[in-house]
Design a protein around this motif. Structure first.
Motif, PDB file in Angstrom:
ATOM      1  N   SER A  18      67.811   6.353  16.274  1.00 28.39           N
ATOM      2  CA  SER A  18      68.325   5.921  17.569  1.00 28.39           C
ATOM      3  C   SER A  18      68.430   7.086  18.559  1.00 28.39           C
ATOM      4  O   SER A  18      68.197   6.906  19.755  1.00 28.39           O
ATOM      5  CB  SER A  18      69.680   5.235  17.411  1.00 28.39           C
ATOM      6  OG  SER A  18      70.626   6.133  16.920  1.00 28.39           O
ATOM      7  N   GLY A  22      66.387   7.271  22.143  1.00 31.48           N
ATOM      8  CA  GLY A  22      67.078   7.538  23.407  1.00 31.48           C
ATOM      9  C   GLY A  22      66.480   8.736  24.135  1.00 31.48           C
ATOM     10  O   GLY A  22      66.286   8.705  25.356  1.00 31.48           O
ATOM     11  N   ARG A  23      66.192   9.794  23.396  1.00 30.11           N
ATOM     12  CA  ARG A  23      65.578  10.982  24.011  1.00 30.11           C
ATOM     13  C   ARG A  23      64.190  10.680  24.556  1.00 30.11           C
ATOM     14  O   ARG A  23      63.826  11.173  25.627  1.00 30.11           O
ATOM     15  CB  ARG A  23      65.514  12.112  22.991  1.00 30.11           C
ATOM     16  CG  ARG A  23      66.871  12.701  22.692  1.00 30.11           C
ATOM     17  CD  ARG A  23      66.776  13.806  21.676  1.00 30.11           C
ATOM     18  NE  ARG A  23      68.105  14.301  21.364  1.00 30.11           N
ATOM     19  CZ  ARG A  23      68.463  14.780  20.198  1.00 30.11           C
ATOM     20  NH1 ARG A  23      67.584  14.846  19.214  1.00 30.11           N
ATOM     21  NH2 ARG A  23      69.694  15.198  20.004  1.00 30.11           N
ATOM     22  N   MET A  25      63.124   7.819  25.719  1.00 28.02           N
ATOM     23  CA  MET A  25      63.285   7.057  26.968  1.00 28.02           C
ATOM     24  C   MET A  25      63.603   7.978  28.131  1.00 28.02           C
ATOM     25  O   MET A  25      63.044   7.821  29.224  1.00 28.02           O
ATOM     26  CB  MET A  25      64.393   6.015  26.801  1.00 28.02           C
ATOM     27  CG  MET A  25      63.985   4.785  26.063  1.00 28.02           C
ATOM     28  SD  MET A  25      65.244   3.505  26.199  1.00 28.02           S
ATOM     29  CE  MET A  25      65.903   3.551  24.561  1.00 28.02           C
ATOM     30  N   VAL A  26      64.485   8.944  27.912  1.00 30.66           N
ATOM     31  CA  VAL A  26      64.843   9.892  28.980  1.00 30.66           C
ATOM     32  C   VAL A  26      63.643  10.757  29.345  1.00 30.66           C
ATOM     33  O   VAL A  26      63.361  10.977  30.534  1.00 30.66           O
ATOM     34  CB  VAL A  26      66.053  10.752  28.549  1.00 30.66           C
ATOM     35  CG1 VAL A  26      66.277  11.893  29.520  1.00 30.66           C
ATOM     36  CG2 VAL A  26      67.301   9.898  28.429  1.00 30.66           C
ATOM     37  N   LEU A  50      62.938   2.378  32.875  1.00 32.69           N
ATOM     38  CA  LEU A  50      63.315   3.126  31.674  1.00 32.69           C
ATOM     39  C   LEU A  50      64.762   3.601  31.745  1.00 32.69           C
ATOM     40  O   LEU A  50      65.469   3.606  30.731  1.00 32.69           O
ATOM     41  CB  LEU A  50      62.385   4.318  31.472  1.00 32.69           C
ATOM     42  CG  LEU A  50      61.108   4.025  30.694  1.00 32.69           C
ATOM     43  CD1 LEU A  50      60.160   5.206  30.758  1.00 32.69           C
ATOM     44  CD2 LEU A  50      61.428   3.683  29.268  1.00 32.69           C
ATOM     45  N   ALA A  51      65.213   4.007  32.929  1.00 36.63           N
ATOM     46  CA  ALA A  51      66.612   4.430  33.078  1.00 36.63           C
ATOM     47  C   ALA A  51      67.559   3.247  32.841  1.00 36.63           C
ATOM     48  O   ALA A  51      68.590   3.395  32.166  1.00 36.63           O
ATOM     49  CB  ALA A  51      66.835   5.025  34.456  1.00 36.63           C
ATOM     50  N   TYR A  54      67.561   2.511  29.140  1.00 38.10           N
ATOM     51  CA  TYR A  54      68.352   3.504  28.420  1.00 38.10           C
ATOM     52  C   TYR A  54      69.850   3.214  28.550  1.00 38.10           C
ATOM     53  O   TYR A  54      70.596   3.345  27.594  1.00 38.10           O
ATOM     54  CB  TYR A  54      68.052   4.912  28.919  1.00 38.10           C
ATOM     55  CG  TYR A  54      68.909   5.960  28.259  1.00 38.10           C
ATOM     56  CD1 TYR A  54      68.659   6.353  26.961  1.00 38.10           C
ATOM     57  CD2 TYR A  54      69.993   6.520  28.915  1.00 38.10           C
ATOM     58  CE1 TYR A  54      69.455   7.291  26.326  1.00 38.10           C
ATOM     59  CE2 TYR A  54      70.806   7.455  28.293  1.00 38.10           C
ATOM     60  CZ  TYR A  54      70.525   7.837  26.999  1.00 38.10           C
ATOM     61  OH  TYR A  54      71.325   8.752  26.375  1.00 38.10           O
ATOM     62  N   TYR A  55      70.285   2.809  29.722  1.00 39.65           N
ATOM     63  CA  TYR A  55      71.696   2.470  29.936  1.00 39.65           C
ATOM     64  C   TYR A  55      72.107   1.298  29.040  1.00 39.65           C
ATOM     65  O   TYR A  55      73.143   1.345  28.362  1.00 39.65           O
ATOM     66  CB  TYR A  55      71.948   2.129  31.400  1.00 39.65           C
ATOM     67  CG  TYR A  55      73.342   1.635  31.667  1.00 39.65           C
ATOM     68  CD1 TYR A  55      74.416   2.517  31.698  1.00 39.65           C
ATOM     69  CD2 TYR A  55      73.591   0.285  31.869  1.00 39.65           C
ATOM     70  CE1 TYR A  55      75.706   2.072  31.926  1.00 39.65           C
ATOM     71  CE2 TYR A  55      74.877  -0.178  32.095  1.00 39.65           C
ATOM     72  CZ  TYR A  55      75.927   0.719  32.124  1.00 39.65           C
ATOM     73  OH  TYR A  55      77.188   0.265  32.340  1.00 39.65           O
ATOM     74  N   TYR A  57      70.557   0.233  26.333  1.00 40.54           N
ATOM     75  CA  TYR A  57      70.420   0.657  24.944  1.00 40.54           C
ATOM     76  C   TYR A  57      71.616   1.499  24.500  1.00 40.54           C
ATOM     77  O   TYR A  57      72.158   1.290  23.416  1.00 40.54           O
ATOM     78  CB  TYR A  57      69.119   1.452  24.784  1.00 40.54           C
ATOM     79  CG  TYR A  57      68.957   2.089  23.440  1.00 40.54           C
ATOM     80  CD1 TYR A  57      68.590   1.334  22.339  1.00 40.54           C
ATOM     81  CD2 TYR A  57      69.177   3.443  23.258  1.00 40.54           C
ATOM     82  CE1 TYR A  57      68.447   1.909  21.085  1.00 40.54           C
ATOM     83  CE2 TYR A  57      69.031   4.028  22.017  1.00 40.54           C
ATOM     84  CZ  TYR A  57      68.666   3.259  20.946  1.00 40.54           C
ATOM     85  OH  TYR A  57      68.535   3.839  19.720  1.00 40.54           O
ATOM     86  N   SER A  58      72.030   2.430  25.322  1.00 38.99           N
ATOM     87  CA  SER A  58      73.168   3.278  24.948  1.00 38.99           C
ATOM     88  C   SER A  58      74.459   2.479  24.871  1.00 38.99           C
ATOM     89  O   SER A  58      75.335   2.775  24.053  1.00 38.99           O
ATOM     90  CB  SER A  58      73.327   4.436  25.933  1.00 38.99           C
ATOM     91  OG  SER A  58      73.714   3.961  27.198  1.00 38.99           O
TER      92      SER A  58
END
Length: 170
Positions: A18, A22-23, A25-26, A50-51, A54-55, A57-58
């Motif tokens: 995970s 996440g990395r 995606m950033v 993607l941002a 990521y939000y 997903y996190s």
């Protein structure tokens, strides 16, 4: 009867891969922003998506649980992304059937494979290998449910003092 409140918070261990996801995606969002600046503004849309992804997903990847033992009731709150809290269960001790380790004979009849009684299961553990978890069988709205919980020593001692015939330790 004495008033009391006991609270315990459990942080769920992230799934394998995970952090890498996440990395990635950033990194791809940054690459798309750079491409949008250098070449064409059409690359800003994938960077924005993607941002946003990521939000979301996190927020769903980071889970914590809070067990609240208060007077005659027990509640479990689910905390997503360190921001969103919802109460998953509000249960009463008078409906408690048993609290025991998962391999104890009193909860063997509720096992998924090999058990004689089929009941709904809710997992509120941390998935840490070195932390033992306990199975709680309790009634909610007339239906038995099975809760998997990471209970610390203080909570177990409290439950054992209140319900010595229903709580079994390792």
């Amino acid at each position: 009867m004495m008033d009391f409140k006991l609270t315990q918070q459990v942080q769920r261990k992230p799934k394998k891969g995970s952090k890498l996801l996440g990395r990635l995606m950033v990194i791809f969002a940054v690459i798309f922003v750079i491409l949008g600046i250098i070449f064409q503004s059409g690359y800003f849309m994938p960077a924005f998506l993607l941002a946003a992804l990521y939000y979301i997903y996190s927020m769903f990847n980071d889970s914590a649980y809070e067990y609240n033992f208060e007077n005659e009731q027990f509640s479990i709150d689910v905390i997503k992304g360190k921001r969103r809290r919802r109460t998953a269960h509000v249960l009463y001790y008078k409906n408690l059937e048993v609290v025991a380790p998962p391999d104890h004979e009193t909860v063997m009849k509720y096992k998924k494979k090999g058990g004689t009684e089929k009941i709904r299961k809710y997992d509120y553990t941390s998935y840490e290998d070195d932390i033992p978890y306990y199975t709680m069988i309790i009634s909610k709205n007339g239906e038995k449910i099975k809760l998997l919980l990471d209970l610390n020593e203080e909570t177990l001692r409290f439950l054992k003092l209140r319900y010595p015939m229903k709580v079994f330790l390792q």
